[in-house]
Design an enzyme around this catalytic site. Sequence first.
Site, PDB file in Angstrom:
ATOM      1  N   ILE A  99      88.911  -9.405  71.077  1.00  0.00           N
ATOM      2  CA  ILE A  99      87.708  -9.515  71.990  1.00  0.00           C
ATOM      3  C   ILE A  99      88.327  -9.850  73.457  1.00  0.00           C
ATOM      4  O   ILE A  99      88.962 -10.829  73.307  1.00  0.00           O
ATOM      5  CB  ILE A  99      86.670 -10.550  71.606  1.00  0.00           C
ATOM      6  CG1 ILE A  99      86.075  -9.991  70.218  1.00  0.00           C
ATOM      7  CG2 ILE A  99      85.505 -10.669  72.456  1.00  0.00           C
ATOM      8  CD1 ILE A  99      85.166 -11.152  69.545  1.00  0.00           C
ATOM      9  N   SER A 100      88.128  -9.037  74.198  1.00  0.00           N
ATOM     10  CA  SER A 100      88.721  -9.126  75.641  1.00  0.00           C
ATOM     11  C   SER A 100      88.134 -10.457  76.359  1.00  0.00           C
ATOM     12  O   SER A 100      87.093 -10.871  75.974  1.00  0.00           O
ATOM     13  CB  SER A 100      88.699  -8.062  76.370  1.00  0.00           C
ATOM     14  OG  SER A 100      89.051  -6.767  75.765  1.00  0.00           O
TER      15      SER A 100
END
Length: 435
Positions: A99-100
């Site tokens: 998840i950025s």
Amino acid sequence: MSHAPYIVVARPASPPTPAHGGQTMAGSALDTISDDEARARLVDQLLADGRITSPAVERAFRRVPRHLFAPDDVSIDATYADDVIITKRGPDGRATSSISAPWLQAMMLHAARLRPGARVLEIGSGGYNAALIAEVVGPHGNVTSIDIDPDVTAQARAALDSTGYPHVQVATADAETGRPAAAPYDAVIVTVEASDIPPAWIDQLAPEGILVVPLRMRGNTRCLTLTRETNHLIAIDSIVCGFVPMRGAAANSVTRRALRGDDVTLCIDDPDTQALNFDAQTSTLNGPHIEAWSAVTTPPATSFDSLHLWLASQPHPYGQLAVDRDRAADLEPQNWVACPALLTDDSITYLTIRRLDDTAWQFGARGYGPHAAPLTQHLLDLIADWDRHHRNTPGPHIAVYPNGTIPPPTDQPRLVVARRHSTTAITWTTSRSRA
């Protein structure tokens, strides 16, 4: 995964790995605040930092529960930190899905210019970013998220269903093919590192659509906002970033050569440099070195990422050093994760930096091997050229040409990155030539 938006001038921390190594369970007694409080704190920080600049994106971040898309062993505090969350690793321990970082997700949402009712393709799934997109485009929009890994898409599907986004379409597919069934798209948002632009991404983009993609150019990854211009794409924005590399048919990893065991790795991203015989390099860094300093300085914590791309743009063998800061601290590269280096088959010179005082850091070069002296001087000259002609400009002009089209000639410095499907041209113009 993402890194800071500027190149850190002192010894930067190693890439974060928040999903492993002593994390607490989500919602555990070790969490300092509730998920609602943590989410509100994150959004307030993103607003204060200027990462969120629209009510629609702010509303999306306040509504989507990030912790429900994260692995169970990630704490609430870690989930709502402005940092990447690793969600899966390969057998070698390298991240294959994540998840950025929220700051980068927010900026990519703005870059895509999403509006209510828009059709969006996300390449690289996980669920959380797709939920953010769904909030921005609203109930009349259409969001499709694809990933090559069925484990990732299964987890994304389950998380989206449980958090109220069953209308987001999730599919297991290779990024190279996109998702033609739901095309055309007003925006294609790529959340994995790409080295090429497959034709499907362009073909499935609406005529006025926007492609947001982290594109690797000779080892330097920039998140580009691309729009159509006649027969090619042009970048209207560029952000320094780092992402999990793409897999599948579009995969094209860099070549890695160990120079001092696992302590120092040379990363090469172009065939001309890869063709050199680097056997002599394995002992070069163990020998004597020369060090020289330029007249160019920078204030602390100030962006100079264009210097890295400028050094990569030269017609000279080039690579990047990844250095273990604990076991190879004697090397003192400017960047411990990806430090620009000029090469011959038996010599190397890389960018370094030192602190002069509380207001300035000084750029320099450190060279090893029999050709260290001319290489080091060449690097100093390039630093001076960047400072004189390119440091205070908006940056290079970046254009992507599908195979079959050719970049027009120029008398300006230009890096041409030829890949299987496309050619990227990075053209440097001075302040005078821009005027």
